[in-house]
Motif scaffolding. Structure first.
Motif, PDB file in Angstrom:
ATOM      1  N   MET A  76      -2.738   2.174  -6.871  1.00  0.00           N
ATOM      2  CA  MET A  76      -3.390   3.372  -7.402  1.00  0.00           C
ATOM      3  C   MET A  76      -3.888   4.298  -6.293  1.00  0.00           C
ATOM      4  O   MET A  76      -3.991   5.498  -6.496  1.00  0.00           O
ATOM      5  N   THR A  77      -4.183   3.757  -5.107  1.00  0.00           N
ATOM      6  CA  THR A  77      -4.721   4.597  -4.038  1.00  0.00           C
ATOM      7  C   THR A  77      -3.716   4.887  -2.935  1.00  0.00           C
ATOM      8  O   THR A  77      -3.818   5.909  -2.271  1.00  0.00           O
ATOM      9  N   GLY A  78      -2.785   3.980  -2.696  1.00  0.00           N
ATOM     10  CA  GLY A  78      -1.772   4.211  -1.675  1.00  0.00           C
ATOM     11  C   GLY A  78      -2.245   3.953  -0.258  1.00  0.00           C
ATOM     12  O   GLY A  78      -1.677   4.479   0.687  1.00  0.00           O
ATOM     13  N   THR A  79      -3.277   3.152  -0.072  1.00  0.00           N
ATOM     14  CA  THR A  79      -3.736   2.829   1.277  1.00  0.00           C
ATOM     15  C   THR A  79      -3.213   1.456   1.680  1.00  0.00           C
ATOM     16  O   THR A  79      -3.183   0.533   0.885  1.00  0.00           O
ATOM     17  N   PHE A  80      -2.786   1.341   2.912  1.00  0.00           N
ATOM     18  CA  PHE A  80      -2.240   0.068   3.373  1.00  0.00           C
ATOM     19  C   PHE A  80      -3.331  -0.974   3.569  1.00  0.00           C
ATOM     20  O   PHE A  80      -3.054  -2.160   3.594  1.00  0.00           O
ATOM     21  N   TYR A  81      -4.573  -0.545   3.729  1.00  0.00           N
ATOM     22  CA  TYR A  81      -5.645  -1.509   3.967  1.00  0.00           C
ATOM     23  C   TYR A  81      -5.902  -2.377   2.733  1.00  0.00           C
ATOM     24  O   TYR A  81      -6.230  -3.556   2.862  1.00  0.00           O
ATOM     25  N   LEU A  82      -5.751  -1.830   1.552  1.00  0.00           N
ATOM     26  CA  LEU A  82      -5.883  -2.652   0.355  1.00  0.00           C
ATOM     27  C   LEU A  82      -4.702  -3.614   0.225  1.00  0.00           C
ATOM     28  O   LEU A  82      -4.857  -4.716  -0.299  1.00  0.00           O
ATOM     29  N   LEU A  83      -3.555  -3.212   0.715  1.00  0.00           N
ATOM     30  CA  LEU A  83      -2.409  -4.115   0.731  1.00  0.00           C
ATOM     31  C   LEU A  83      -2.682  -5.295   1.663  1.00  0.00           C
ATOM     32  O   LEU A  83      -2.367  -6.444   1.344  1.00  0.00           O
ATOM     33  N   VAL A  84      -3.301  -5.010   2.808  1.00  0.00           N
ATOM     34  CA  VAL A  84      -3.672  -6.077   3.737  1.00  0.00           C
ATOM     35  C   VAL A  84      -4.664  -7.022   3.070  1.00  0.00           C
ATOM     36  O   VAL A  84      -4.545  -8.248   3.189  1.00  0.00           O
ATOM     37  N   LEU A  85      -5.631  -6.472   2.350  1.00  0.00           N
ATOM     38  CA  LEU A  85      -6.603  -7.298   1.637  1.00  0.00           C
ATOM     39  C   LEU A  85      -5.899  -8.176   0.597  1.00  0.00           C
ATOM     40  O   LEU A  85      -6.192  -9.370   0.476  1.00  0.00           O
TER      41      LEU A  85
END
Length: 145
Positions: free
Chosen positions: A19-28
């Motif tokens: 929903m946000t498109g940030t890679f940091y949430l993918l890392v999480l």
């Protein structure tokens, strides 16, 4: 049961990343999934936290490094269809850290000054490239196609 909590948390982080498109949430999400897999393999809760922390730290470092490379290469690559490249601007004011305000297309823009000369307010410069909405300026006119 603990592995279910880790994997559900990973799924929720992955949904938030979509929903946000940030890679940091993918890392999480990946870090939580690694902890969940560790829990499935029978690791203790402390080991699962350690796995999540290590994989998350490595992932954040990797994404930060990738993003810094992307930023540094963005203004060196010149898109062939960018109509701003080579256009003339007038420097309105010099700011700190090699930045300036320039007048271009009827409004004020932020610009970064490359190191090719003594810069002064009021002088004319040329758009060499762009880094997002920041114009990269040069004293020499860039050849256009």
């Amino acid at each position: 049961m603990t592995h279910t909590i880790w994997l559900v948390a990973a799924l929720l982080a992955l949904i938030a990343e979509f929903m946000t498109g940030t890679f940091y949430l993918l890392v999480l999400a990946v870090a939580l999934a690694v902890a969940g897999i560790g829990s499935l393999a029978g690791a203790s809760e402390a080991i699962c936290w350690l796995l999540a922390s290590l994989s998350g730290s490595i992932g954040v470092f990797g994404v930060a490094r990738w993003r810094s490379r992307q930023r540094s290469s963005n203004h060196t690559a010149r898109p062939a269809d960018d109509p701003d490249i080579g256009q003339t601007v007038r420097i309105s004011a010099l700011l700190d850290d090699g930045l300036a305000r320039v007048h271009y297309r009827g409004t004020e823009w932020q610009a970064r000054l490359n190191g090719d000369g003594p810069w002064q307010a009021g002088m004319q410069a040329y758009i060499h490239s762009r880094d997002g909405n920041v114009l990269i300026l040069s004293l020499k006119q860039t050849e256009t196609r």
